[in-house]
Design a protein around this motif. Sequence first.
Motif, PDB file in Angstrom:
ATOM      1  N   ASP A 154     -26.132-116.822  30.939  1.00 53.25           N
ATOM      2  CA  ASP A 154     -25.368-115.918  31.798  1.00 53.25           C
ATOM      3  C   ASP A 154     -25.646-116.177  33.272  1.00 53.25           C
ATOM      4  OD1 ASP A 154     -23.640-113.693  32.334  1.00 53.25           O
ATOM      5  OD2 ASP A 154     -25.417-112.478  32.700  1.00 53.25           O
ATOM      6  N   GLN A 155     -26.930-116.402  33.609  1.00 57.77           N
ATOM      7  CA  GLN A 155     -27.268-116.675  35.004  1.00 57.77           C
ATOM      8  C   GLN A 155     -26.639-117.980  35.485  1.00 57.77           C
ATOM      9  OE1 GLN A 155     -29.152-114.377  37.133  1.00 57.77           O
ATOM     10  NE2 GLN A 155     -28.257-113.295  35.392  1.00 57.77           N
ATOM     11  N   SER A 156     -26.579-118.982  34.617  1.00 61.10           N
ATOM     12  CA  SER A 156     -25.941-120.255  34.983  1.00 61.10           C
ATOM     13  C   SER A 156     -24.447-120.072  35.208  1.00 61.10           C
ATOM     14  CB  SER A 156     -26.187-121.298  33.891  1.00 61.10           C
ATOM     15  OG  SER A 156     -27.557-121.609  33.793  1.00 61.10           O
ATOM     16  N   ILE A 157     -23.803-119.291  34.340  1.00 67.24           N
ATOM     17  CA  ILE A 157     -22.374-119.033  34.500  1.00 67.24           C
ATOM     18  C   ILE A 157     -22.108-118.311  35.823  1.00 67.24           C
ATOM     19  CG2 ILE A 157     -20.420-117.722  33.584  1.00 67.24           C
ATOM     20  CD1 ILE A 157     -21.604-118.235  30.768  1.00 67.24           C
ATOM     21  N   GLN A 158     -22.935-117.308  36.126  1.00 62.92           N
ATOM     22  CA  GLN A 158     -22.739-116.565  37.371  1.00 62.92           C
ATOM     23  C   GLN A 158     -22.959-117.444  38.601  1.00 62.92           C
ATOM     24  OE1 GLN A 158     -24.389-112.602  37.718  1.00 62.92           O
ATOM     25  NE2 GLN A 158     -24.604-112.414  35.503  1.00 62.92           N
ATOM     26  N   HIS A 163     -26.415-102.433  37.492  1.00 63.17           N
ATOM     27  CA  HIS A 163     -27.190-103.529  38.087  1.00 63.17           C
ATOM     28  C   HIS A 163     -27.015-104.789  37.234  1.00 63.17           C
ATOM     29  CE1 HIS A 163     -30.329-105.817  39.977  1.00 63.17           C
ATOM     30  NE2 HIS A 163     -30.588-104.824  40.810  1.00 63.17           N
ATOM     31  N   PRO A 164     -26.314-105.814  37.736  1.00 58.44           N
ATOM     32  CA  PRO A 164     -25.988-106.975  36.903  1.00 58.44           C
ATOM     33  C   PRO A 164     -27.201-107.729  36.378  1.00 58.44           C
ATOM     34  CG  PRO A 164     -25.418-107.384  39.214  1.00 58.44           C
ATOM     35  CD  PRO A 164     -25.747-105.941  39.105  1.00 58.44           C
ATOM     36  N   LEU A 165     -28.269-107.841  37.169  1.00 57.09           N
ATOM     37  CA  LEU A 165     -29.437-108.580  36.706  1.00 57.09           C
ATOM     38  C   LEU A 165     -30.141-107.831  35.581  1.00 57.09           C
ATOM     39  CD1 LEU A 165     -31.255-111.043  36.969  1.00 57.09           C
ATOM     40  CD2 LEU A 165     -32.519-109.855  38.768  1.00 57.09           C
ATOM     41  N   PHE A 166     -30.259-106.518  35.710  1.00 53.23           N
ATOM     42  CA  PHE A 166     -30.879-105.731  34.650  1.00 53.23           C
ATOM     43  C   PHE A 166     -30.074-105.828  33.362  1.00 53.23           C
ATOM     44  CE2 PHE A 166     -31.073-101.743  32.253  1.00 53.23           C
ATOM     45  CZ  PHE A 166     -32.428-101.700  31.944  1.00 53.23           C
ATOM     46  N   ILE A 226     -36.957-107.466  39.336  1.00 52.59           N
ATOM     47  CA  ILE A 226     -35.661-107.058  39.874  1.00 52.59           C
ATOM     48  C   ILE A 226     -35.918-106.320  41.189  1.00 52.59           C
ATOM     49  CG2 ILE A 226     -33.549-105.760  39.452  1.00 52.59           C
ATOM     50  CD1 ILE A 226     -34.061-106.068  36.469  1.00 52.59           C
ATOM     51  N   ASP A 227     -35.502-106.917  42.281  1.00 46.34           N
ATOM     52  CA  ASP A 227     -35.761-106.355  43.602  1.00 46.34           C
ATOM     53  C   ASP A 227     -34.787-105.225  43.936  1.00 46.34           C
ATOM     54  OD1 ASP A 227     -37.752-108.274  43.996  1.00 46.34           O
ATOM     55  OD2 ASP A 227     -36.369-109.702  44.927  1.00 46.34           O
ATOM     56  N   ASN A 228     -35.276-104.282  44.729  1.00 48.66           N
ATOM     57  CA  ASN A 228     -34.432-103.257  45.352  1.00 48.66           C
ATOM     58  C   ASN A 228     -33.589-102.457  44.359  1.00 48.66           C
ATOM     59  OD1 ASN A 228     -35.249-104.036  48.023  1.00 48.66           O
ATOM     60  ND2 ASN A 228     -33.873-105.792  47.856  1.00 48.66           N
ATOM     61  N   VAL A 229     -34.193-102.071  43.251  1.00 52.07           N
ATOM     62  CA  VAL A 229     -33.517-101.123  42.372  1.00 52.07           C
ATOM     63  C   VAL A 229     -33.291 -99.814  43.123  1.00 52.07           C
ATOM     64  CG1 VAL A 229     -33.754 -99.746  40.266  1.00 52.07           C
ATOM     65  CG2 VAL A 229     -34.400-102.166  40.265  1.00 52.07           C
ATOM     66  N   LEU A 230     -34.293 -99.422  43.903  1.00 47.49           N
ATOM     67  CA  LEU A 230     -34.164 -98.299  44.831  1.00 47.49           C
ATOM     68  C   LEU A 230     -34.410 -98.814  46.242  1.00 47.49           C
ATOM     69  CD1 LEU A 230     -36.254 -95.523  43.005  1.00 47.49           C
ATOM     70  CD2 LEU A 230     -33.777 -95.888  42.883  1.00 47.49           C
TER      71      LEU A 230
END
Length: 227
Positions: free
Chosen positions: A193-197, A67-70, A5-9
């Motif tokens: 979920d990723q496919s739906i998004q 964070h949606p990906l997390f 997961i990129d750029n959490v901070l």
Amino acid sequence: MLIVIDNVLNKDEVRQFRQHLDQTDWQNGLKTAGSLAAGVKQNQQIDENASVAVELGNHILRRLGSHPLFISAALPEKIYPPKFNSYSNGGHYGAHVDGAVMPLPGNHGTLRSDLSATLFLCEPEQYEGGELTIETAFGAQQVKLAAGDLVLYPSSSLHRVEPVTRGTRVCAFFWIQSMVRDEGKRTLLFDLDQSIQALTPRQPKADPDILQLTGVYHNLLRRWAEV
């Protein structure tokens, strides 16, 4: 499933984190090592009850909470408050598996460690070695991310931190109890979920196929979630 997961901070946040951490007292990581880990662990950690650890850890949790990906990958039910560690001068952590059940700080019950997370707080070129090596079904994968990026992986994985031969490796780390404890089911939900998004922006609003897929996702989650 191993997910980056990129750029959490962002870089400014990482810089502020390091300023606080560099001014903090560190202690021998063996103080928090179990009987098996004591023979393979050589690092430093910050007391998890120290005000700086609590403050910075809460900042990480606030970021991840939106964070949606997390959220998609972890489906978090409980999160162990982030801890902070440092490796230098040959510091390492030999092969180990994280404990399955952990007491939460402050007598807030226990947590089943389904997922482990490492958030990198220094750039890869600032140190040599220090790769997080995770054993997967497809062989060992080495992870060494940019500052502010996070890797999420199953706590059941055998993993290690390679010796740091130059510079200092600083990270936050923590564990997650997921609403869906089974890794295979959690992976299926994540892929769906990723496919739906990905499909949703390409389709008209209230597209019946998207609605059906969303219904399938939630019905599977309803069937598998332990809450």
